[in-house]
Design a protein around this motif. Structure first.
Motif: not given
Length: 64
Positions: A25-30, A33-37
Motif C-alpha cells: 500500500k502507499r503511505e499517507g493514507t492513515s 487526508r482532508r487537506r489532500q486533493s
C-alpha cells in the motif's frame, strides 16, 4: 533444519501477485487526508510494486 517462519508483520503489509510480484500500500493514507486533493486520495488507493533490493528482502521475510 527447522522450517523458516513467515514474518507476520511483513505478511500483513505485502501481498504476492499471481505472477510473483510483491505489492504494498502507499503511505499517507492513515490521517490528515482532508487537506489532500481528491485526485491525490484516489491515487493513494492504488497498490504499488516493490522493486529491487527491497523486493528481495521482502521475499525472504515472507519465506518464498
Amino acid at each position: 533444519m527447522p522450517k523458516m517462519k513467515t514474518h507476520r508483520g511483513a505478511a500483513k503489509r505485502f501481498k504476492i501477485t499471481g505472477s510473483g510480484k510483491i505489492t504494498r500500500k502507499r503511505e499517507g493514507t492513515s490521517h490528515l487526508r482532508r487537506r489532500q486533493s481528491k485526485s491525490c486520495k484516489r491515487r493513494l488507493n492504488i497498490p504499488v510494486e516493490v522493486t529491487g533490493a527491497n523486493a528481495k528482502k521482502v521475499k525472504q521475510l515472507l519465506g518464498d
